[in-house]
Design a protein around this motif. Structure first.
Motif, PDB file in Angstrom:
ATOM      1  N   THR A  11       0.838  -1.197   0.000  1.00 19.34           N
ATOM      2  CA  THR A  11       0.000   0.000   0.000  1.00 19.34           C
ATOM      3  C   THR A  11       0.874   1.249   0.000  1.00 19.34           C
ATOM      4  O   THR A  11       2.079   1.194   0.262  1.00 19.34           O
ATOM      5  CB  THR A  11      -0.902   0.029   1.240  1.00 19.34           C
ATOM      6  OG1 THR A  11      -0.066   0.110   2.413  1.00 19.34           O
ATOM      7  CG2 THR A  11      -1.769  -1.219   1.327  1.00 19.34           C
ATOM      8  N   ASN A  12       0.254   2.398  -0.283  1.00 13.42           N
ATOM      9  CA  ASN A  12       0.998   3.659  -0.282  1.00 13.42           C
ATOM     10  C   ASN A  12       1.679   3.901   1.060  1.00 13.42           C
ATOM     11  O   ASN A  12       2.791   4.428   1.124  1.00 13.42           O
ATOM     12  CB  ASN A  12       0.059   4.824  -0.602  1.00 13.42           C
ATOM     13  CG  ASN A  12      -0.370   4.828  -2.055  1.00 13.42           C
ATOM     14  OD1 ASN A  12       0.265   4.203  -2.898  1.00 13.42           O
ATOM     15  ND2 ASN A  12      -1.457   5.525  -2.352  1.00 13.42           N
ATOM     16  N   ARG A  13       1.006   3.527   2.138  1.00 13.57           N
ATOM     17  CA  ARG A  13       1.587   3.721   3.465  1.00 13.57           C
ATOM     18  C   ARG A  13       2.738   2.751   3.705  1.00 13.57           C
ATOM     19  O   ARG A  13       3.728   3.090   4.360  1.00 13.57           O
ATOM     20  CB  ARG A  13       0.512   3.536   4.532  1.00 13.57           C
ATOM     21  CG  ARG A  13       1.029   3.690   5.961  1.00 13.57           C
ATOM     22  CD  ARG A  13      -0.095   3.563   6.974  1.00 13.57           C
ATOM     23  NE  ARG A  13      -1.034   4.664   6.868  1.00 13.57           N
ATOM     24  CZ  ARG A  13      -2.089   4.826   7.665  1.00 13.57           C
ATOM     25  NH1 ARG A  13      -2.333   3.941   8.624  1.00 13.57           N
ATOM     26  NH2 ARG A  13      -2.895   5.847   7.507  1.00 13.57           N
ATOM     27  N   ALA A  14       2.629   1.539   3.158  1.00 21.99           N
ATOM     28  CA  ALA A  14       3.631   0.508   3.431  1.00 21.99           C
ATOM     29  C   ALA A  14       4.868   0.623   2.550  1.00 21.99           C
ATOM     30  O   ALA A  14       5.947   0.167   2.933  1.00 21.99           O
ATOM     31  CB  ALA A  14       3.008  -0.880   3.242  1.00 21.99           C
ATOM     32  N   ILE A  15       4.734   1.243   1.382  1.00 26.15           N
ATOM     33  CA  ILE A  15       5.829   1.240   0.410  1.00 26.15           C
ATOM     34  C   ILE A  15       7.085   1.916   0.945  1.00 26.15           C
ATOM     35  O   ILE A  15       8.204   1.625   0.508  1.00 26.15           O
ATOM     36  CB  ILE A  15       5.377   1.908  -0.912  1.00 26.15           C
ATOM     37  CG1 ILE A  15       6.328   1.541  -2.061  1.00 26.15           C
ATOM     38  CG2 ILE A  15       5.262   3.409  -0.756  1.00 26.15           C
ATOM     39  CD1 ILE A  15       6.208   0.124  -2.523  1.00 26.15           C
ATOM     40  N   VAL A  16       6.932   2.800   1.929  1.00 29.69           N
ATOM     41  CA  VAL A  16       8.102   3.472   2.502  1.00 29.69           C
ATOM     42  C   VAL A  16       9.057   2.470   3.141  1.00 29.69           C
ATOM     43  O   VAL A  16      10.243   2.753   3.324  1.00 29.69           O
ATOM     44  CB  VAL A  16       7.667   4.543   3.527  1.00 29.69           C
ATOM     45  CG1 VAL A  16       7.109   3.892   4.797  1.00 29.69           C
ATOM     46  CG2 VAL A  16       8.835   5.462   3.877  1.00 29.69           C
ATOM     47  N   GLY A  17       8.559   1.264   3.454  1.00 36.04           N
ATOM     48  CA  GLY A  17       9.422   0.242   4.035  1.00 36.04           C
ATOM     49  C   GLY A  17      10.574  -0.142   3.130  1.00 36.04           C
ATOM     50  O   GLY A  17      11.639  -0.550   3.607  1.00 36.04           O
TER      51      GLY A  17
END
Length: 302
Positions: A11-17
């Motif tokens: 997700t957009n929130r998770a991609i920063v990982g």
């Protein structure tokens, strides 16, 4: 690229990982690096990670191959499986008690580092056109709540690779670390040849074990920093290697490759200076080829 595939998309929130896995604070910082093209520091690593999120075959929600056993998974080949048989996603039902949105999860195991990552599927059947077709590619995408950043043979830094090699490359780590640190801080891809300790010991410990390399043995190398630096440069090539034959190293002398996959490498000192490829890894922007046999030796010494 995605034709005939199922994409497990963070997700957009998770991609920063993915950005944080290489020490960056934001997705934008990673995108800025990738925009550099051939000068990108993380392009090789990110490409490998993203390919691992793409399973071969189009599986909409109710066609996903799962079992009722929460302790066993169903393997899905990825875009990396052809090059690395261990690069498969495991699809399985999530354990009970995880909430209504956690009935399915995908996981990844990296035996080299003894690690396992799991991500839950939080949305099904996403597409950008409504019919799973983008241009000429037919695929389906499912959303997951975290990226999987530990594909087999992929590491975010050199220390994790050295640890994964379980003490078999301590000498190369000691000799090559200054060059490796410089290479990882620079822009652009590179290829490092990393001899195992057994290759260094084949040269001899307190004296030479070979008649064709009388000046190269561990004690002599340990006492000579310039020689260590020269050997490090001779094991490093700027860019990604795609051809065969003579390839010029950072030291300025060539090594000889017998195949694009570097099955055998010969040093410039002697036809007997032959190293064989054990495995290849990706460390940030570097391709690291682990060698056995002998280290690569140049004709000239500093």
């Amino acid at each position: 690229m995605y034709d005939g595939s199922t994409v497990f998309c963070p997700t957009n929130r998770a991609i920063v990982g993915i950005a944080r896995a290489v020490g960056l604070k934001s997705t934008q910082a990673l995108l800025d690096d990738l925009a550099k093209g051939a000068s990108s520091r993380y392009s090789n690593w990110v490409t490998k990670v993203l390919k691992f999120h793409v399973a071969v075959g189009v599986y909409t929600q109710y066609l996903l191959p799962i079992t009722n056993d929460t302790t066993a998974g169903v393997p899905l080949n990825t875009l990396l499986t052809a090059d690395d048989a261990a690069a498969v996603l495991m699809l399985q039902k999530a354990p009970r008690g995880k909430g209504p949105r956690s009935k399915l999860q995908v996981s990844i195991s990296n035996p080299a580092v003894g690690a396992r990552e799991t991500s839950r599927v939080v949305g099904f059947n996403f597409s950008f056109t409504g019919d799973y077709v983008s241009g000429t590619d037919k695929f389906v995408a499912h959303a997951i709540d975290r990226p999987l950043v530990l594909p087999p043979s992929t590491f975010t830094n050199i220390d994790k690779l050295i640890t994964a090699l379980q003490g078999t490359a301590k000498i190369s780590a000691r000799y090559f670390r200054p060059l490796i640190n410089t290479a990882l801080k620079s822009n652009g891809a590179g290829t490092l040849f990393l001899p195992l300790d057994s290759a260094w010991y084949a040269l001899g410990t307190s004296g030479p074990s070979t008649s064709w390399a009388p000046n190269y043995f561990i004690r002599a190398i340990d006492k000579n920093r310039k020689l260590r630096d020269a050997l490090a440069k001779y094991h490093y090539v700027d860019g990604t290697i795609t051809g065969t034959g003579n390839v010029t190293t950072l030291y300025g002398e060539p090594i000889i490759l017998d195949s694009p996959t570097v099955g055998k490498v010969t040093g410039n000192l002697s036809p007997q200076d032959v190293a064989t490829l054990k495995e290849s890894y990706t460390v940030a922007q570097l391709t690291v080829n682990v060698l056995d046999g002998y280290p690569l030796l140049p004709k000239s010494t500093p």
